[in-house]
Design a protein around this motif. Structure first.
Motif, short mmCIF file in Angstrom:
data_model
loop_
_atom_site.label_atom_id
_atom_site.label_comp_id
_atom_site.label_asym_id
_atom_site.label_seq_id
_atom_site.Cartn_x
_atom_site.Cartn_y
_atom_site.Cartn_z
N UNK A 34 0.84 -1.20 0.00
CA UNK A 34 0.00 0.00 0.00
C UNK A 34 0.88 1.25 0.00
N UNK A 35 0.27 2.38 -0.38
CA UNK A 35 0.97 3.66 -0.40
C UNK A 35 1.54 3.97 0.98
N UNK A 36 2.80 4.39 1.01
CA UNK A 36 3.54 4.73 2.22
C UNK A 36 3.76 3.55 3.16
N UNK A 37 3.75 2.34 2.61
CA UNK A 37 4.01 1.11 3.39
C UNK A 37 5.12 0.33 2.71
N UNK A 38 5.66 -0.63 3.43
CA UNK A 38 6.67 -1.55 2.91
C UNK A 38 6.27 -2.97 3.24
N UNK A 39 6.72 -3.91 2.43
CA UNK A 39 6.53 -5.32 2.72
C UNK A 39 7.86 -6.04 2.54
N UNK A 40 8.05 -7.09 3.31
CA UNK A 40 9.23 -7.95 3.20
C UNK A 40 8.76 -9.34 2.78
N UNK A 41 9.42 -9.89 1.77
CA UNK A 41 9.07 -11.22 1.28
C UNK A 41 10.32 -12.08 1.23
N UNK A 42 10.29 -13.26 1.84
CA UNK A 42 11.44 -14.14 1.71
C UNK A 42 11.52 -14.70 0.29
N UNK A 43 12.73 -14.78 -0.25
CA UNK A 43 12.96 -15.37 -1.57
C UNK A 43 14.18 -16.27 -1.48
N UNK A 44 14.25 -17.22 -2.37
CA UNK A 44 15.41 -18.09 -2.44
C UNK A 44 16.57 -17.32 -3.06
N UNK A 45 17.78 -17.60 -2.65
CA UNK A 45 18.94 -16.96 -3.29
C UNK A 45 18.97 -17.32 -4.78
N UNK A 46 19.45 -16.39 -5.60
CA UNK A 46 19.55 -16.64 -7.03
C UNK A 46 18.96 -15.52 -7.85
N UNK A 47 18.61 -15.85 -9.09
CA UNK A 47 18.08 -14.87 -10.06
C UNK A 47 16.56 -14.86 -9.98
N UNK A 48 16.00 -13.64 -9.96
CA UNK A 48 14.55 -13.47 -9.88
C UNK A 48 14.11 -12.34 -10.80
N UNK A 49 12.82 -12.31 -11.11
CA UNK A 49 12.24 -11.19 -11.84
C UNK A 49 11.19 -10.54 -10.95
N UNK A 50 11.02 -9.24 -11.13
CA UNK A 50 10.05 -8.47 -10.34
C UNK A 50 9.28 -7.56 -11.27
N UNK A 51 7.95 -7.57 -11.12
CA UNK A 51 7.09 -6.65 -11.84
C UNK A 51 6.04 -6.16 -10.86
N UNK A 52 5.71 -4.87 -10.94
CA UNK A 52 4.70 -4.26 -10.08
C UNK A 52 3.49 -3.93 -10.94
N UNK A 53 2.30 -4.25 -10.43
CA UNK A 53 1.07 -3.98 -11.17
C UNK A 53 0.10 -3.17 -10.32
N UNK A 54 -0.67 -2.35 -11.03
CA UNK A 54 -1.74 -1.56 -10.42
C UNK A 54 -2.88 -1.53 -11.43
N UNK A 55 -3.82 -2.46 -11.31
CA UNK A 55 -4.89 -2.57 -12.28
C UNK A 55 -4.33 -2.95 -13.64
N UNK A 56 -4.63 -2.16 -14.66
CA UNK A 56 -4.12 -2.47 -16.00
C UNK A 56 -2.73 -1.92 -16.24
N UNK A 57 -2.21 -1.14 -15.32
CA UNK A 57 -0.85 -0.57 -15.43
C UNK A 57 0.16 -1.52 -14.80
N UNK A 58 1.33 -1.61 -15.42
CA UNK A 58 2.37 -2.44 -14.84
C UNK A 58 3.74 -1.85 -15.17
N UNK A 59 4.70 -2.20 -14.34
CA UNK A 59 6.08 -1.76 -14.56
C UNK A 59 6.76 -2.68 -15.57
N UNK A 60 7.93 -2.28 -15.99
CA UNK A 60 8.77 -3.19 -16.77
C UNK A 60 9.22 -4.30 -15.84
N UNK A 61 9.52 -5.44 -16.39
CA UNK A 61 10.05 -6.55 -15.59
C UNK A 61 11.52 -6.28 -15.31
#
Length: 101
Positions: A34-61
């Protein structure tokens, strides 16, 4: 031990997209920030991809690499259009080309 992905939804100035952002890690929905908040997510070590979405809008991967015990931090916000909006006052044809399909 695992690694940690930290996402922060924080902007400076006017925020056009105030809704909750959906985080996609390796193509799978992994959490919401949410706006003005942070989240922490555990991930496995290695290579990952991240994309952020908001409805029909999305960031580059984005691809990132993370080692065991590390924290990868990203800040997301929807303010990228503001410089183009301000520039459109100096170059009016720019505003027209942005809305044309």
């Amino acid at each position: 031990m695992s690694a940690m992905l930290k996402l922060t939804h924080k902007t400076i100035g006017v925020e056009v997209r105030r809704g909750t952002y959906e985080a996609m890690v390796d193509g799978k929905q992994s959490g919401n920030v949410e706006l003005n908040k942070s989240i922490d997510m555990p991930v496995e070590p290695g290579r990952h991809t991240l994309q952020i979405r908001n409805g029909r809008n999305s960031s580059r991967t984005t691809t990132f690499y993370i080692a065991d015990g590390e924290i990868a931090s990203f800040r997301c916000g929807g303010k990228r259009i503001l410089p183009i909006f301000l520039l459109s006052f100096a170059v009016p044809s720019l505003a027209l080309s942005l809305t044309r399909e």
